[in-house]
Design a protein around this motif. Structure first.
Motif, short mmCIF file in Angstrom:
data_model
loop_
_atom_site.label_atom_id
_atom_site.label_comp_id
_atom_site.label_asym_id
_atom_site.label_seq_id
_atom_site.Cartn_x
_atom_site.Cartn_y
_atom_site.Cartn_z
N HIS A 33 0.84 -1.21 0.00
CA HIS A 33 0.00 0.00 0.00
C HIS A 33 0.87 1.25 0.00
CE1 HIS A 33 -4.12 -1.52 0.37
NE2 HIS A 33 -3.60 -2.52 1.07
N LEU A 34 1.94 1.23 0.81
CA LEU A 34 2.85 2.37 0.84
C LEU A 34 3.57 2.52 -0.50
CD1 LEU A 34 4.24 4.65 2.40
CD2 LEU A 34 5.88 2.94 3.26
N PHE A 35 3.96 1.40 -1.08
CA PHE A 35 4.59 1.40 -2.41
C PHE A 35 3.67 2.07 -3.43
CE2 PHE A 35 5.41 -0.81 -6.48
CZ PHE A 35 6.77 -0.57 -6.64
N ALA A 36 2.39 1.75 -3.39
CA ALA A 36 1.42 2.36 -4.30
C ALA A 36 1.36 3.88 -4.10
CB ALA A 36 0.03 1.75 -4.09
N THR A 37 1.36 4.31 -2.84
CA THR A 37 1.28 5.74 -2.54
C THR A 37 2.50 6.49 -3.05
OG1 THR A 37 -0.14 5.38 -0.62
CG2 THR A 37 1.13 7.44 -0.67
N VAL A 38 3.71 6.00 -2.73
CA VAL A 38 4.91 6.76 -3.10
C VAL A 38 5.22 6.70 -4.59
CG1 VAL A 38 5.92 6.60 -0.78
CG2 VAL A 38 6.55 4.90 -2.53
N THR A 39 4.77 5.63 -5.26
CA THR A 39 5.00 5.55 -6.71
C THR A 39 3.90 6.24 -7.50
OG1 THR A 39 3.86 3.41 -6.88
CG2 THR A 39 6.27 3.36 -6.56
N GLY A 40 2.77 6.50 -6.84
CA GLY A 40 1.63 7.11 -7.52
C GLY A 40 0.84 6.11 -8.36
N MET A 41 1.10 4.82 -8.14
CA MET A 41 0.37 3.80 -8.89
C MET A 41 -1.01 3.60 -8.29
SD MET A 41 3.10 0.74 -9.51
CE MET A 41 4.71 1.02 -10.21
N ALA A 42 -1.94 3.20 -9.13
CA ALA A 42 -3.27 2.86 -8.64
C ALA A 42 -3.17 1.63 -7.75
CB ALA A 42 -4.20 2.58 -9.83
N SER A 43 -4.10 1.53 -6.80
CA SER A 43 -4.06 0.42 -5.84
C SER A 43 -4.26 -0.95 -6.48
CB SER A 43 -5.09 0.64 -4.73
OG SER A 43 -6.39 0.70 -5.30
N ASP A 44 -4.82 -0.99 -7.67
CA ASP A 44 -4.98 -2.28 -8.35
C ASP A 44 -3.84 -2.56 -9.33
OD1 ASP A 44 -5.77 -0.28 -10.10
OD2 ASP A 44 -7.36 -1.48 -11.01
N VAL A 45 -2.94 -1.59 -9.50
CA VAL A 45 -1.79 -1.76 -10.38
C VAL A 45 -0.52 -2.06 -9.57
CG1 VAL A 45 -0.27 -0.59 -12.05
CG2 VAL A 45 -2.76 -0.28 -12.18
N ALA A 46 -0.34 -1.35 -8.47
CA ALA A 46 0.88 -1.49 -7.66
C ALA A 46 1.19 -2.94 -7.26
CB ALA A 46 0.80 -0.60 -6.42
N PRO A 47 0.20 -3.73 -6.83
CA PRO A 47 0.53 -5.11 -6.45
C PRO A 47 1.10 -5.94 -7.59
CG PRO A 47 -1.63 -4.51 -5.60
CD PRO A 47 -1.20 -3.41 -6.53
N ILE A 48 0.71 -5.64 -8.83
CA ILE A 48 1.23 -6.37 -9.99
C ILE A 48 2.74 -6.20 -10.06
CG2 ILE A 48 1.22 -6.52 -12.52
CD1 ILE A 48 -1.75 -5.59 -12.37
N VAL A 49 3.21 -4.97 -9.82
CA VAL A 49 4.64 -4.69 -9.84
C VAL A 49 5.29 -5.16 -8.54
CG1 VAL A 49 6.38 -2.87 -9.98
CG2 VAL A 49 4.28 -2.71 -11.35
N PHE A 50 4.69 -4.78 -7.42
CA PHE A 50 5.26 -5.05 -6.10
C PHE A 50 5.57 -6.53 -5.89
CE2 PHE A 50 4.79 -6.15 -1.62
CZ PHE A 50 5.60 -5.22 -1.00
N PHE A 51 4.61 -7.39 -6.18
CA PHE A 51 4.80 -8.81 -5.89
C PHE A 51 5.62 -9.55 -6.95
CE2 PHE A 51 1.19 -7.85 -3.09
CZ PHE A 51 1.72 -8.31 -1.90
N LYS A 52 6.09 -8.81 -7.97
CA LYS A 52 7.04 -9.39 -8.93
C LYS A 52 8.48 -9.07 -8.54
CE LYS A 52 4.42 -11.54 -11.83
NZ LYS A 52 4.49 -13.00 -11.89
N ILE A 53 8.65 -8.16 -7.60
CA ILE A 53 9.99 -7.83 -7.12
C ILE A 53 10.32 -8.84 -6.02
CG2 ILE A 53 11.48 -6.07 -6.10
CD1 ILE A 53 9.52 -3.96 -7.23
N THR A 54 11.21 -9.75 -6.35
CA THR A 54 11.44 -10.89 -5.44
C THR A 54 12.36 -10.57 -4.27
OG1 THR A 54 13.20 -11.68 -6.90
CG2 THR A 54 10.99 -12.60 -7.23
N ALA A 55 13.13 -9.52 -4.35
CA ALA A 55 14.02 -9.15 -3.24
C ALA A 55 13.40 -7.98 -2.48
CB ALA A 55 15.40 -8.78 -3.76
N PRO A 56 12.87 -8.23 -1.27
CA PRO A 56 12.23 -7.16 -0.51
C PRO A 56 13.10 -5.91 -0.35
CG PRO A 56 11.89 -9.27 0.59
CD PRO A 56 12.86 -9.51 -0.54
N ARG A 57 14.42 -6.11 -0.24
CA ARG A 57 15.32 -4.97 -0.04
C ARG A 57 15.20 -3.96 -1.19
NH1 ARG A 57 16.66 -1.41 2.80
NH2 ARG A 57 18.68 -0.48 2.57
#
Length: 198
Positions: A33-57
């Motif tokens: 949710h924070l990732f969506a806010t700071v990137t300006g992505m829509a809440s239904d778009v951000a998870p598509i990107v977020f959960f493809k990034i395999t290294a949390p760091r």
């Protein structure tokens, strides 16, 4: 077939392990949710990107850089401390997911169950017991709530931020989000006592 003490203990421990994994998943959703806010992505778009990034760091660094771009150094101390805690919890989550439940005995007497690495060298004392899992759950829950609060703080210009445990003045959150995160939190922290989930 009668259930032995070891079987019952393993079932209880397995349920606790499941709760630990679930608590980490909730924490991941808070960060998303924070990732969506700071990137300006829509809440239904951000998870598509977020959960493809395999290294949390990598996600933590992206958030750090975007917070700096948008707010200067205002939240640097806060986010750096959150990021360190997220990294530590991520490592522990890996152990919770990948280690094996084993029974512990003393002189052939069953003492309980715990997680141990399956590849452990004989004599290794690496383990996670029910106390460690409960502590992991509590810290994940605290950090998730804190990140949800931070995200809401960034999204609103209201003078008061509604909170499940009562109205918390915006200035209180403002001050919290400029300091290093201390866990367990002091009794003056709005998230000092998060209601238990059964």
């Amino acid at each position: 077939m009668a259930t032995t003490d070891a079987d019952a203990a393993q079932q209880t421990f397995s349920a606790l392990r499941g709760r630990a994994i679930d608590s980490y998943a909730t924490l991941e959703h808070a960060v998303c949710h924070l990732f969506a806010t700071v990137t300006g992505m829509a809440s239904d778009v951000a998870p598509i990107v977020f959960f493809k990034i395999t290294a949390p760091r990598f996600v933590h660094v992206i958030i750090e850089k975007l917070l700096k771009k948008q707010h200067g150094t205002t939240y640097r101390t806060f986010w750096n401390s959150v990021s360190k805690k997220l990294d530590a919890l991520s490592q522990k989550r890996n152990s919770i997911v990948h280690w094996t439940i084993v029974a512990t005995t003393v002189n052939n007497v069953f003492m309980g169950v715990e997680l141990r690495p399956g590849h452990a060298i004989l004599g290794s004392d690496a383990n996670l017991d029910d106390v460690a899992l409960s502590a992991f759950i509590a810290e994940c829950r605290f950090l998730a709530e804190l990140i949800f609060a931070f995200n809401a703080f960034l999204q609103t210009d209201a003078t008061e931020r509604p909170h499940p445990w009562g109205a918390v003045p915006r200035q209180t959150w403002h001050d919290i989000f400029q300091q290093e995160v201390i866990y367990p939190p002091p009794c003056t922290h709005p998230l000092f006592q998060i209601p238990a989930v059964h």
